[in-house]
Each structure stands twice: as structure tokens, then as C-alpha cells.
Design a protein around this motif. Structure first.
Motif: not given
Length: 269
Positions: A243-259
Motif C-alpha cells: 500500500i505504501q509503495k503505491r501511495i508514496l508516489k502520489t504525494n497524498f497525505l496518508y495513513f495505514i492501519g487495521t480496521i
């Protein structure tokens, strides 16, 4: 999203924060609606908390070690464990079985009064702003789709009352035409990932769907010029990395966690 608790990384090119490499990327924001020692969270630009777990002294400690501190509140639902549940339970519109929460009726003046009273209480404890959850409930396919005018009016009144506070909207992209002047950012869930409740399954979103979603969000970012935060869900370190590999390319803010987002994500595998 119901009661989310997040970490996400703020957009360096827009907000001027330190640029990290892909290998040492560190989130700039901490979201948690569970309890933790206030002195354990350090160095985040934004921290989002469940206010029932902290007092004014705790908030002061968190602010001394971090940037802005925001309080969670849902404008679409009220959880049965919320402080203000008893004041609203008799004027709700039905139950969300996924989260043990009840749909709010913003057409009721009593509902708005209770919500503003709760917001006043939270902000008086020292919070720098609010995270507004369940705004998608008021969109075309949401359970309160007939209350679009009411939610827009509520957010507008909120910003007019607290013009200096940071307001973060969760979901409800189609309402941005009416709310973008009242909010400082928006959260969008499951763009790179695709968690499903029916089978409790964590996975990546199909590549073509993901790419189309990103194109849409880029247009929104360009139009409204507010930060967009991607909230993603993972249950393993491997999925987290994908997931991180995808979104780091977008320069969007982000969070990744469990549901469930009850604490600091700790991935294995």
C-alpha cells in the motif's frame, strides 16, 4: 468510516514538511481513539484523539510534544459508548449494525444543540480542531441523503463559530462543492486498499480501479486546493508495504492501519 484512529503522512510539497525517502518514510500524524500514555506520542504534526479517553492535562502534554491536536466527533452517527449518546438515543433514525452506532437526525434542532454542546466542551479542553466523521452518510447513497442541506449548514455554522480551528472532513467528496470553504482537509478511505466487512478481508484494490481513483482525487485536489488524506487498511507488514509503495508516489497525505484502529499499528508477516 466509523470511529477511525489513524496515522498519516502530510504532503511535503504543499505543507513544507521534511521529505523522507521511501525506505525511511515516517508518518507526520497520529490518530488513535484508544487510550495511551500522552508522553509516548512525540514529533507528529497532527494528533487526533477520542476525547473521552483524555483530560485537559493530557491534551496539554500531547500538544507540548506534537503539533495540532484534533478531537473526533461524528456528525452522522452516535456510538452507544459516546458521552452524549443518552441525550440523542431517543431521536435517532436507526442503527448501523457494523459499529453499534445510531444515525443522527440533523433535521432535529435538539440534535444540533447536543452536537454543538459536545463540540464546545471538547474544544474548551484545548483541542486545536475537529475530525468530522461519517459525512458520507449525507451523500447520494447514504442513510441520511435527505439531510444534505442540514449537514452543509452545520459545518458552515461550525466554521463560523470556530474560524481559527482546523476542521478535517471525513469522506463525502460530493459535498465538497458546498463544504470546501469550511474545512481544512478531507479524508478518503480505501483508495489503494480494499477492506471488506462481509469477510473481514484485507487486500489491495485492483490496479485499474486504484489508478482511476487517484486521477479523480488529483482533479479534486487541483480544484479545491485542500489536503487529501488517504486512509488505508492492512493486517500484515507485506500488505502495508504494498500500500505504501503505491501511495508514496502520489504525494497524498496518508495513513495505514487495521480496521479497528484502537492503537498503534503493529504489523507482522
Amino acid at each position: 468510516m466509523q470511529h477511525i484512529k489513524l496515522f498519516f503522512c502530510l504532503l511535503p510539497s504543499l505543507l513544507g514538511f521534511k521529505v523522507w525517502s521511501y525506505t525511511d518514510q515516517k508518518p507526520n500524524v497520529f490518530f488513535c481513539y484508544g487510550k495511551f500514555n500522552p508522553t509516548e506520542i512525540k514529533g507528529y504534526e497532527y494528533v487526533i484523539l477520542e476525547s473521552k479517553n483524555f483530560n485537559a492535562s493530557d491534551i496539554k502534554k500531547v500538544k507540548s510534544l506534537n503539533g495540532k491536536v484534533l478531537a473526533y466527533i461524528s456528525l452522522g452517527e452516535v456510538n452507544s459508548q459516546s458521552k452524549h449518546f443518552n441525550k440523542l438515543k431517543d431521536i435517532t433514525l436507526g442503527k448501523n449494525e457494523n459499529w453499534d452506532s445510531y444515525y443522527l437526525d440533523l433535521k432535529s434542532d435538539s440534535t444540533s444543540q447536543v452536537l454543538f454542546s459536545e463540540i464546545d466542551r471538547m474544544l474548551s479542553e484545548g483541542y486545536d480542531g475537529l475530525f468530522l466523521d461519517n459525512i458520507d452518510n449525507f451523500t447520494t447513497f447514504g442513510p441520511q441523503k435527505d439531510q444534505k442541506a442540514e449537514i452543509v449548514a452545520f459545518i458552515g455554522n461550525l466554521k463560523r463559530k470556530y474560524p481559527q480551528h482546523f476542521i478535517l472532513q471525513n469522506a463525502g467528496i460530493e459535498l465538497l462543492e458546498d463544504t470546501h470553504n469550511f474545512v481544512n482537509g478531507i479524508v478518503v478511505e480505501s483508495v489503494a486498499s480494499n477492506y471488506t466487512f462481509a469477510d473481514n478481508n484485507y487486500k489491495l484494490r485492483e490496479k485499474n480501479e486504484y489508478e482511476e481513483y487517484i486521477k479523480k482525487l488529483n482533479l479534486i485536489r487541483k480544484k479545491y486546493r485542500i489536503p487529501i488524506i488517504l486512509v488505508e487498511y492492512a493486517d500484515t507488514q507485506s500488505l502495508y508495504n504494498d500500500i505504501q509503495k503505491r501511495i508514496l508516489k502520489t504525494n497524498f497525505l496518508y495513513f495505514i492501519g487495521t480496521i479497528d484502529l484502537q492503537g498503534v499499528p503493529n504489523f507482522t508477516n
